[in-house]
Design a protein around this motif. Structure first.
Motif, PDB file in Angstrom:
ATOM      1  N   GLU A   1      -8.381   3.956  -2.112  1.00 33.70           N
ATOM      2  CA  GLU A   1      -9.296   4.671  -3.013  1.00 33.70           C
ATOM      3  C   GLU A   1      -8.745   4.726  -4.426  1.00 33.70           C
ATOM      4  O   GLU A   1      -9.481   4.566  -5.409  1.00 33.70           O
ATOM      5  N   LEU A   2      -7.422   4.917  -4.554  1.00 37.63           N
ATOM      6  CA  LEU A   2      -6.782   4.960  -5.864  1.00 37.63           C
ATOM      7  C   LEU A   2      -6.945   3.631  -6.594  1.00 37.63           C
ATOM      8  O   LEU A   2      -7.264   3.591  -7.791  1.00 37.63           O
ATOM      9  N   VAL A   3      -6.738   2.517  -5.871  1.00 36.62           N
ATOM     10  CA  VAL A   3      -6.884   1.195  -6.476  1.00 36.62           C
ATOM     11  C   VAL A   3      -8.336   0.962  -6.903  1.00 36.62           C
ATOM     12  O   VAL A   3      -8.610   0.460  -7.995  1.00 36.62           O
ATOM     13  N   GLN A   4      -9.274   1.338  -6.043  1.00 33.66           N
ATOM     14  CA  GLN A   4     -10.687   1.189  -6.375  1.00 33.66           C
ATOM     15  C   GLN A   4     -11.044   1.971  -7.643  1.00 33.66           C
ATOM     16  O   GLN A   4     -11.713   1.449  -8.545  1.00 33.66           O
ATOM     17  N   ASN A   5     -10.603   3.215  -7.700  1.00 38.89           N
ATOM     18  CA  ASN A   5     -10.968   4.071  -8.824  1.00 38.89           C
ATOM     19  C   ASN A   5     -10.277   3.662 -10.118  1.00 38.89           C
ATOM     20  O   ASN A   5     -10.844   3.781 -11.201  1.00 38.89           O
ATOM     21  N   SER A   6      -9.032   3.176 -10.014  1.00 40.26           N
ATOM     22  CA  SER A   6      -8.244   2.879 -11.208  1.00 40.26           C
ATOM     23  C   SER A   6      -8.508   1.482 -11.768  1.00 40.26           C
ATOM     24  O   SER A   6      -8.434   1.274 -12.976  1.00 40.26           O
TER      25      SER A   6
ATOM     26  N   ALA B   1       0.833  -1.211   0.000  1.00 41.88           N
ATOM     27  CA  ALA B   1       0.000   0.000   0.000  1.00 41.88           C
ATOM     28  C   ALA B   1       0.864   1.256   0.000  1.00 41.88           C
ATOM     29  O   ALA B   1       0.927   2.004   0.970  1.00 41.88           O
ATOM     30  N   SER B   2       1.549   1.484  -1.107  1.00 44.07           N
ATOM     31  CA  SER B   2       2.329   2.704  -1.291  1.00 44.07           C
ATOM     32  C   SER B   2       2.309   3.061  -2.781  1.00 44.07           C
ATOM     33  O   SER B   2       1.923   2.244  -3.622  1.00 44.07           O
ATOM     34  N   TYR B   3       2.737   4.253  -3.093  1.00 47.26           N
ATOM     35  CA  TYR B   3       2.515   4.797  -4.433  1.00 47.26           C
ATOM     36  C   TYR B   3       3.228   4.017  -5.534  1.00 47.26           C
ATOM     37  O   TYR B   3       2.616   3.650  -6.537  1.00 47.26           O
ATOM     38  N   MET B   4       4.530   3.757  -5.387  1.00 50.06           N
ATOM     39  CA  MET B   4       5.295   3.145  -6.462  1.00 50.06           C
ATOM     40  C   MET B   4       4.817   1.732  -6.823  1.00 50.06           C
ATOM     41  O   MET B   4       4.653   1.421  -8.004  1.00 50.06           O
ATOM     42  N   PRO B   5       4.592   0.838  -5.838  1.00 52.19           N
ATOM     43  CA  PRO B   5       4.064  -0.483  -6.200  1.00 52.19           C
ATOM     44  C   PRO B   5       2.713  -0.410  -6.902  1.00 52.19           C
ATOM     45  O   PRO B   5       2.460  -1.149  -7.861  1.00 52.19           O
ATOM     46  N   VAL B   6       1.832   0.468  -6.422  1.00 54.51           N
ATOM     47  CA  VAL B   6       0.519   0.606  -7.065  1.00 54.51           C
ATOM     48  C   VAL B   6       0.683   1.122  -8.493  1.00 54.51           C
ATOM     49  O   VAL B   6      -0.025   0.700  -9.410  1.00 54.51           O
ATOM     50  N   LYS B   7       1.635   2.013  -8.698  1.00 56.25           N
ATOM     51  CA  LYS B   7       1.910   2.529 -10.045  1.00 56.25           C
ATOM     52  C   LYS B   7       2.329   1.395 -10.985  1.00 56.25           C
ATOM     53  O   LYS B   7       2.008   1.403 -12.177  1.00 56.25           O
ATOM     54  N   GLY B   8       3.036   0.391 -10.440  1.00 59.51           N
ATOM     55  CA  GLY B   8       3.470  -0.734 -11.257  1.00 59.51           C
ATOM     56  C   GLY B   8       2.347  -1.644 -11.706  1.00 59.51           C
ATOM     57  O   GLY B   8       2.543  -2.497 -12.582  1.00 59.51           O
ATOM     58  N   LEU B   9       1.167  -1.491 -11.132  1.00 58.76           N
ATOM     59  CA  LEU B   9       0.027  -2.324 -11.521  1.00 58.76           C
ATOM     60  C   LEU B   9      -0.348  -2.128 -12.985  1.00 58.76           C
ATOM     61  O   LEU B   9      -0.815  -3.065 -13.645  1.00 58.76           O
ATOM     62  N   GLU B  10      -0.169  -0.934 -13.504  1.00 59.71           N
ATOM     63  CA  GLU B  10      -0.593  -0.634 -14.870  1.00 59.71           C
ATOM     64  C   GLU B  10       0.075  -1.561 -15.880  1.00 59.71           C
ATOM     65  O   GLU B  10      -0.593  -2.158 -16.737  1.00 59.71           O
ATOM     66  N   GLN B  11       1.403  -1.726 -15.780  1.00 57.67           N
ATOM     67  CA  GLN B  11       2.127  -2.581 -16.705  1.00 57.67           C
ATOM     68  C   GLN B  11       1.738  -4.040 -16.515  1.00 57.67           C
ATOM     69  O   GLN B  11       1.606  -4.799 -17.493  1.00 57.67           O
ATOM     70  N   LEU B  12       1.536  -4.444 -15.272  1.00 55.67           N
ATOM     71  CA  LEU B  12       1.150  -5.827 -14.993  1.00 55.67           C
ATOM     72  C   LEU B  12      -0.218  -6.149 -15.591  1.00 55.67           C
ATOM     73  O   LEU B  12      -0.403  -7.186 -16.226  1.00 55.67           O
TER      74      LEU B  12
ATOM     75  N   PHE C   1      -2.889   8.164   4.244  1.00 58.16           N
ATOM     76  CA  PHE C   1      -2.191   7.769   3.025  1.00 58.16           C
ATOM     77  C   PHE C   1      -2.676   6.399   2.559  1.00 58.16           C
ATOM     78  O   PHE C   1      -2.938   6.198   1.367  1.00 58.16           O
ATOM     79  N   SER C   2      -2.808   5.446   3.488  1.00 53.52           N
ATOM     80  CA  SER C   2      -3.301   4.118   3.123  1.00 53.52           C
ATOM     81  C   SER C   2      -4.720   4.193   2.584  1.00 53.52           C
ATOM     82  O   SER C   2      -5.075   3.503   1.622  1.00 53.52           O
ATOM     83  N   LYS C   3      -5.530   5.038   3.194  1.00 56.48           N
ATOM     84  CA  LYS C   3      -6.903   5.206   2.715  1.00 56.48           C
ATOM     85  C   LYS C   3      -6.910   5.773   1.303  1.00 56.48           C
ATOM     86  O   LYS C   3      -7.736   5.380   0.462  1.00 56.48           O
ATOM     87  N   ASP C   4      -5.983   6.696   1.029  1.00 58.08           N
ATOM     88  CA  ASP C   4      -5.880   7.268  -0.317  1.00 58.08           C
ATOM     89  C   ASP C   4      -5.455   6.213  -1.329  1.00 58.08           C
ATOM     90  O   ASP C   4      -5.954   6.184  -2.463  1.00 58.08           O
TER      91      ASP C   4
END
Length: 265
Positions: A181-186, A133-144, A175-178
């Protein structure tokens, strides 16, 4: 996850498809590189069209499930697979052979999109994505997600994304809540309602404790059953219960985004 399903009475095989051998070490085999018969030797036999005897390289774990270990030899196999015909389906040959023996087959993958991870996607029915639950790993989801989409379009037409498992979530942190929410929305479009899960902690110390106990070579469900770490879903049921569908055989490939992350339940 393997332990939880085994405790629920399921016949489970855990396959370690990571050259680091983290899953193998985490379930009690503290020297994966010393093991002679592993996933690498199984896939090498399949490449050479050699007979694979029933039960070959499979270890019976004290946790009540079977383990096909992985180690550094998978790195060498990655190079060999480059010149193999139909290289994306090598692992699937083995999975097809052992499927009748199990109700769940869990493939723990490396944090990379190499040929062995692609083999796991081709062999699996669905993909569960653990992500810190941090920005960079979540950002890597797009390529995966793009890679999974390509696999589904060209090779494994029935592959599904089972969900996202957010790890090391500090329930007190905005931050974790954000991030949730980012994962849910994206990525909500891929899963519908309830297709994401997260491991929640009341304090960062609980998160560290649950990660570090893997060094003690015990299962989280038995070693720290009394901690405040818990799995959150729509109805707060256990992840093992969410995955258990009566009468359904599933091969689940778990893929990690982020550096050296583990699925610790």
């Amino acid at each position: 996850l393997a332990k939880g399903l085994a405790d629920a009475g399921m016949r489970v095989l855990l396959i370690d498809a990571d050259p680091q051998g983290n899953a193998t070490a985490a379930v009690g085999y503290d020297e994966p590189d010393m093991l002679e018969d592993t996933l690498a030797s199984v896939m090498l036999k399949a490449i050479k069209d050699e007979e694979i005897e029933p039960g070959y390289a499979i270890l019976h774990n004290a946790g009540g499930f079977d383990v096909l270990p992985g180690n550094i030899e998978l790195s060498e196999l990655e190079a060999i697979l480059v010149n193999v015909m139909d290289r994306e389906r090598v692992l699937k040959q083995f999975i097809t052979m052992v499927r009748p023996m199990y109700e769940y087959i869990i493939i723990d993958c490396a944090p990379s999109l190499g040929t062995i991870t692609t083999n796991a996607f081709v062999a699996a029915d669905s993909v569960l994505i653990p992500v810190q639950a941090s920005y960079m790993p979540v950002k890597g989801l797009e390529q995966l997600v793009k890679h999974i989409t390509r696999i589904r379009k060209h090779i494994n037409y029935d592959l599904e994304i089972e969900g996202i498992l957010l790890t090391m979530v500090d329930a007190r942190s905005n931050f974790s809540k954000d991030i949730i929410e980012l994962v849910q929305n994206s990525y909500g479009e891929y899963y519908g309602n309830g297709g994401y899960y997260w491991i929640s902690y009341d304090s960062p110390l609980d998160a560290i404790y649950s990660i570090e106990i893997t060094d003690e070579f015990d299962h989280v469900l038995t070693y720290c059953a009394g901690t405040n770490a818990r799995i959150m879903t729509g109805n707060e049921t256990s992840l093992a219960s969410v995955f258990h569908e009566e009468g359904t055989l599933k091969a689940v490939s778990t893929v990690t985004t982020g550096r050296n992350q583990k699925i610790t339940i």
